[in-house]
Write a protein that holds these residues in place. Structure first.
Motif, PDB file in Angstrom:
ATOM      1  N   MET A   1      22.250   7.928   4.970  1.00 42.40           N
ATOM      2  CA  MET A   1      23.520   8.596   5.260  1.00 42.40           C
ATOM      3  C   MET A   1      24.635   7.577   5.108  1.00 42.40           C
ATOM      4  N   LEU A   2      25.742   8.027   4.565  1.00 36.23           N
ATOM      5  CA  LEU A   2      26.828   7.112   4.288  1.00 36.23           C
ATOM      6  C   LEU A   2      27.410   6.541   5.562  1.00 36.23           C
ATOM      7  N   ARG A   3      27.849   5.292   5.460  1.00 36.21           N
ATOM      8  CA  ARG A   3      28.447   4.636   6.629  1.00 36.21           C
ATOM      9  C   ARG A   3      29.649   5.423   7.139  1.00 36.21           C
ATOM     10  N   ALA A   4      30.456   5.945   6.190  1.00 37.47           N
ATOM     11  CA  ALA A   4      31.629   6.713   6.592  1.00 37.47           C
ATOM     12  C   ALA A   4      31.221   7.949   7.378  1.00 37.47           C
ATOM     13  N   ILE A   5      30.170   8.634   6.923  1.00 36.78           N
ATOM     14  CA  ILE A   5      29.757   9.848   7.598  1.00 36.78           C
ATOM     15  C   ILE A   5      29.214   9.530   8.978  1.00 36.78           C
ATOM     16  N   ASN A   6      28.479   8.402   9.093  1.00 32.35           N
ATOM     17  CA  ASN A   6      28.021   7.987  10.421  1.00 32.35           C
ATOM     18  C   ASN A   6      29.187   7.831  11.367  1.00 32.35           C
ATOM     19  N   PHE A   7      30.234   7.222  10.869  1.00 38.45           N
ATOM     20  CA  PHE A   7      31.393   7.039  11.744  1.00 38.45           C
ATOM     21  C   PHE A   7      32.013   8.376  12.134  1.00 38.45           C
ATOM     22  N   PHE A   8      32.175   9.269  11.138  1.00 32.82           N
ATOM     23  CA  PHE A   8      32.785  10.551  11.452  1.00 32.82           C
ATOM     24  C   PHE A   8      31.952  11.307  12.469  1.00 32.82           C
ATOM     25  N   PHE A   9      30.619  11.240  12.342  1.00 36.74           N
ATOM     26  CA  PHE A   9      29.763  11.961  13.272  1.00 36.74           C
ATOM     27  C   PHE A   9      29.938  11.417  14.685  1.00 36.74           C
ATOM     28  N   LYS A  10      29.995  10.081  14.792  1.00 40.14           N
ATOM     29  CA  LYS A  10      30.230   9.482  16.107  1.00 40.14           C
ATOM     30  C   LYS A  10      31.566   9.930  16.662  1.00 40.14           C
ATOM     31  N   TYR A  11      32.545   9.966  15.773  1.00 45.84           N
ATOM     32  CA  TYR A  11      33.894  10.349  16.203  1.00 45.84           C
ATOM     33  C   TYR A  11      33.918  11.783  16.719  1.00 45.84           C
ATOM     34  N   ILE A  12      33.311  12.735  15.989  1.00 44.20           N
ATOM     35  CA  ILE A  12      33.406  14.120  16.395  1.00 44.20           C
ATOM     36  C   ILE A  12      32.553  14.421  17.616  1.00 44.20           C
ATOM     37  N   LEU A  13      31.538  13.596  17.904  1.00 46.11           N
ATOM     38  CA  LEU A  13      30.755  13.817  19.118  1.00 46.11           C
ATOM     39  C   LEU A  13      31.549  13.500  20.369  1.00 46.11           C
ATOM     40  N   ILE A  14      32.550  12.637  20.236  1.00 43.66           N
ATOM     41  CA  ILE A  14      33.224  12.137  21.427  1.00 43.66           C
ATOM     42  C   ILE A  14      34.606  12.721  21.619  1.00 43.66           C
ATOM     43  N   VAL A  15      35.355  12.871  20.533  1.00 50.09           N
ATOM     44  CA  VAL A  15      36.752  13.249  20.677  1.00 50.09           C
ATOM     45  C   VAL A  15      36.900  14.757  20.603  1.00 50.09           C
ATOM     46  N   SER A  16      37.525  15.358  21.580  1.00 46.65           N
ATOM     47  CA  SER A  16      37.738  16.801  21.577  1.00 46.65           C
ATOM     48  C   SER A  16      38.925  17.145  20.710  1.00 46.65           C
ATOM     49  N   CYS A  17      38.780  18.188  19.884  1.00 47.63           N
ATOM     50  CA  CYS A  17      39.884  18.671  19.056  1.00 47.63           C
ATOM     51  C   CYS A  17      40.385  20.016  19.564  1.00 47.63           C
ATOM     52  N   SER A  18      39.939  20.462  20.718  1.00 45.80           N
ATOM     53  CA  SER A  18      40.344  21.769  21.205  1.00 45.80           C
ATOM     54  C   SER A  18      41.825  21.793  21.538  1.00 45.80           C
ATOM     55  N   PHE A  19      42.480  22.952  21.279  1.00 48.71           N
ATOM     56  CA  PHE A  19      43.888  23.081  21.603  1.00 48.71           C
ATOM     57  C   PHE A  19      44.088  23.900  22.865  1.00 48.71           C
ATOM     58  N   HIS A  20      43.042  24.154  23.637  1.00 50.81           N
ATOM     59  CA  HIS A  20      43.155  25.079  24.758  1.00 50.81           C
ATOM     60  C   HIS A  20      43.578  24.424  26.065  1.00 50.81           C
ATOM     61  N   PHE A  21      43.653  23.086  26.132  1.00 51.44           N
ATOM     62  CA  PHE A  21      44.054  22.501  27.398  1.00 51.44           C
ATOM     63  C   PHE A  21      45.525  22.796  27.651  1.00 51.44           C
ATOM     64  N   THR A  22      45.913  22.835  28.937  1.00 54.79           N
ATOM     65  CA  THR A  22      47.277  23.232  29.276  1.00 54.79           C
ATOM     66  C   THR A  22      48.016  22.208  30.110  1.00 54.79           C
ATOM     67  N   GLY A 459      32.843   7.130 -13.613  1.00 51.39           N
ATOM     68  CA  GLY A 459      31.713   7.812 -12.987  1.00 51.39           C
ATOM     69  C   GLY A 459      30.629   6.887 -12.501  1.00 51.39           C
ATOM     70  N   THR A 460      30.599   5.645 -12.966  1.00 53.58           N
ATOM     71  CA  THR A 460      29.580   4.698 -12.523  1.00 53.58           C
ATOM     72  C   THR A 460      30.037   3.857 -11.346  1.00 53.58           C
ATOM     73  N   SER A 461      31.247   4.080 -10.870  1.00 55.56           N
ATOM     74  CA  SER A 461      31.797   3.250  -9.795  1.00 55.56           C
ATOM     75  C   SER A 461      31.077   3.507  -8.474  1.00 55.56           C
ATOM     76  N   ASN A 462      30.886   2.443  -7.700  1.00 53.49           N
ATOM     77  CA  ASN A 462      30.315   2.610  -6.363  1.00 53.49           C
ATOM     78  C   ASN A 462      31.343   3.128  -5.368  1.00 53.49           C
ATOM     79  N   LEU A 463      32.559   3.392  -5.819  1.00 56.19           N
ATOM     80  CA  LEU A 463      33.562   4.004  -4.950  1.00 56.19           C
ATOM     81  C   LEU A 463      33.357   5.509  -4.810  1.00 56.19           C
ATOM     82  N   ILE A 464      32.462   6.088  -5.625  1.00 60.34           N
ATOM     83  CA  ILE A 464      32.149   7.512  -5.501  1.00 60.34           C
ATOM     84  C   ILE A 464      30.695   7.633  -5.062  1.00 60.34           C
ATOM     85  N   ARG A 465      30.505   8.152  -3.842  1.00 61.75           N
ATOM     86  CA  ARG A 465      29.172   8.223  -3.262  1.00 61.75           C
ATOM     87  C   ARG A 465      28.841   9.666  -2.897  1.00 61.75           C
ATOM     88  N   LYS A 466      27.561  10.017  -3.002  1.00 58.99           N
ATOM     89  CA  LYS A 466      27.162  11.384  -2.711  1.00 58.99           C
ATOM     90  C   LYS A 466      25.717  11.414  -2.239  1.00 58.99           C
TER      91      LYS A 466
END
Length: 476
Positions: A1-22, A459-466
């Motif tokens: 799994m890509l390093r970037a995706i690992n980070f995003f997954f960690k981020y979304i597990l912790i930070v709430s994006c809900s808009f319902h707090f008042t 297309g051969t660049s390592n800057l494009i990962r999938k």
């Protein structure tokens, strides 16, 4: 799994994006204003321009909302000013201290200041929005050169706010109504409208929500045919401007600045269609422009289509510049064009899709976009320092379940086009593409003229990962 995706997954597990707090910090922004460093002076052809203060994020820090707002130690004071564009006019800025280094962003605007001691001078070739940085991104000066005339005139029966300050509170709009916030007016409050049509929110003044402890700065629900133009929107309690299940909404020359609170997105398009954002400036704490589908709105509008973002300057201090998701509870998100945009500063990802629910995201075009420098200084998530090695990403396209997913159906991403994308900043961590399964893929991704730090990416660049659930990626 890509390093970037690992980070995003960690981020979304912790930070709430809900808009319902008042609830929000009990003090108003006025009570929290720091002592200014000194007096700023701005003149356009010798005519003084009023300089305003705005509280902004000092460095990228976030956490799940726990009943209190950000400590003021994580913020700082920036400044902004608005004036009418005049051909060949000389803009003269006098700083409260000597100017050792000065850069105007977006750099592709080609505005080169003449610096002498504590003053800088330059001329403009057209109306535009830009940021003057003195050494780095801290204590930036945001300047908004408006077209001389609005595209709509004030109606005789408009709800009018003239020059001066107004404690308006919550303003509720009816069909066929105009709210006009004139130049020189500061309106402390917020605007809402529900199940209406043909409304206008216009002017060259400021809508300041710093006295509001909850709600959006502008909330539209079930509105058709709305026009928002010219105003500055400042200091929302969380998401700033939100059309829910709306159709036919236009934002023109709108400026969003003074965002520092947790979850303070710029413009969130929720289950809405036929939305245009043009000639505008957004400096948000969190995502600048987000396209979302929410379960609570699904029965009201199941398709998001015909979204256009054009000729905008976008800066965020956490999160993403353009974000599809993470909530995507609609059947389809289609026919979206992001064009001619400039990103002077950002953090994690410039152009992002987190398809966390059922939506088929298809036929999306990103054209002629300039991306500059990421902000990584002192990045923390709650009390933990963050590894920002993957920050500064140009593109992330991802199908995945997230803590914000509101159904158990995964979607797809298909037919996405990137053309003339210029990542000109000193840090570029490339493009990440990640499908979910054989049935839920990222497919038909077309990349043409993508430049990273001045070099065309092949297309051969390592800057494009999938990963294995991505098919038919073309690079030319």
């Amino acid at each position: 799994m890509l390093r970037a995706i690992n980070f995003f997954f960690k981020y979304i597990l912790i930070v709430s994006c809900s808009f319902h707090f008042t609830s929000c910090h009990s003090k108003t922004n006025d009570e929290l204003i720091d002592k200014p460093l000194g007096e700023w002076k701005i003149e356009v052809d010798g005519t003084p321009v009023t300089v305003h203060q705005a509280r902004v994020s000092k460095y990228p820090h976030n956490q799940a909302f726990e009943g209190y707002q950000r400590p003021i130690s994580q913020t700082e004071i920036a400044h902004f000013a608005c004036f009418d564009y005049k051909k060949n006019a000389v803009v003269r800025i006098t700083s409260p201290k000597n100017v050792k280094e000065c850069k105007i962003r977006p750099t592709e605007f080609g505005i080169v200041p003449v610096v002498k001691e504590n003053t800088i001078e330059f001329t403009l070739s057209s109306p535009c929005q830009f940021v003057v940085e003195f050494g780095d991104h801290h204590e930036a000066l945001h300047l908004f050169a408006n077209p001389k005339k609005l595209t709509v005139e004030r109606s005789a029966d408009a709800r009018y706010f003239g020059p001066g300050t107004h404690e308006a509170g919550l303003i509720t709009m009816r069909s066929n109504e105009m709210v006009y916030i004139d130049e020189g007016a500061i309106v402390y409050g917020a605007i809402e409208s529900e199940n209406t049509s043909n409304i206008k929110i216009v002017g060259k003044g400021i809508l300041d929500s710093s006295h509001m402890n909850s709600g959006h700065s502008i909330s539209l629900k079930g509105v058709s045919n709305a026009h928002i133009e010219g105003i500055v929107v400042k200091d929302p309690a969380h998401w700033a401007v939100v059309p829910y299940y709306c159709n036919g909404i236009t934002f023109d020359n709108v400026k969003l600045v003074g965002f520092w609170r947790y979850n303070a997105d710029g413009i969130d398009i929720v289950n809405s269609s036929d939305v245009t954002i043009k000639n505008s400036f957004v400096r948000a704490f969190d995502d600048c422009i987000a396209i979302k589908g929410q379960k609570a709105c699904y029965d009201k509008q199941k398709v998001i289509e015909n979204i256009k973002v054009d000729n905008c300057v976008l800066w965020n201090d956490w999160g993403k510049i353009i974000e599809f998701g993470a909530e995507t509870v609609v059947d389809v998100i289609r026919d979206v064009t992001i064009s001619n945009c400039y990103i002077p500063r950002f953090t994690m990802v410039a152009l992002d899709m987190q398809n966390g629910d059922r939506a088929r995201i298809e036929n999306v075009h990103f054209n002629n976009i300039s991306i500059e420098e990421p902000i990584t200084e002192n990045a923390t998530l709650k009390d933990e320092p963050l590894d920002t090695g993957s920050w500064g990403r140009t593109v992330n396209l991802e199908i995945t379940g997230t803590p914000w997913s509101q159904d158990n159906i995964r979607g797809s991403i298909n037919n996405v086009y990137f053309e003339n994308i210029r990542h000109i900043g000193s840090v570029c961590t490339g493009i990440a593409l990640m499908g979910y399964s054989e049935e839920h893929k990222v497919s038909n991704i077309h990349i043409k003229d993508y430049y990273a730090k001045g070099t065309k990416v092949t297309g051969t660049s390592n800057l494009i990962r999938k990963n294995n659930y991505v098919t038919n990626v073309t690079v030319e």
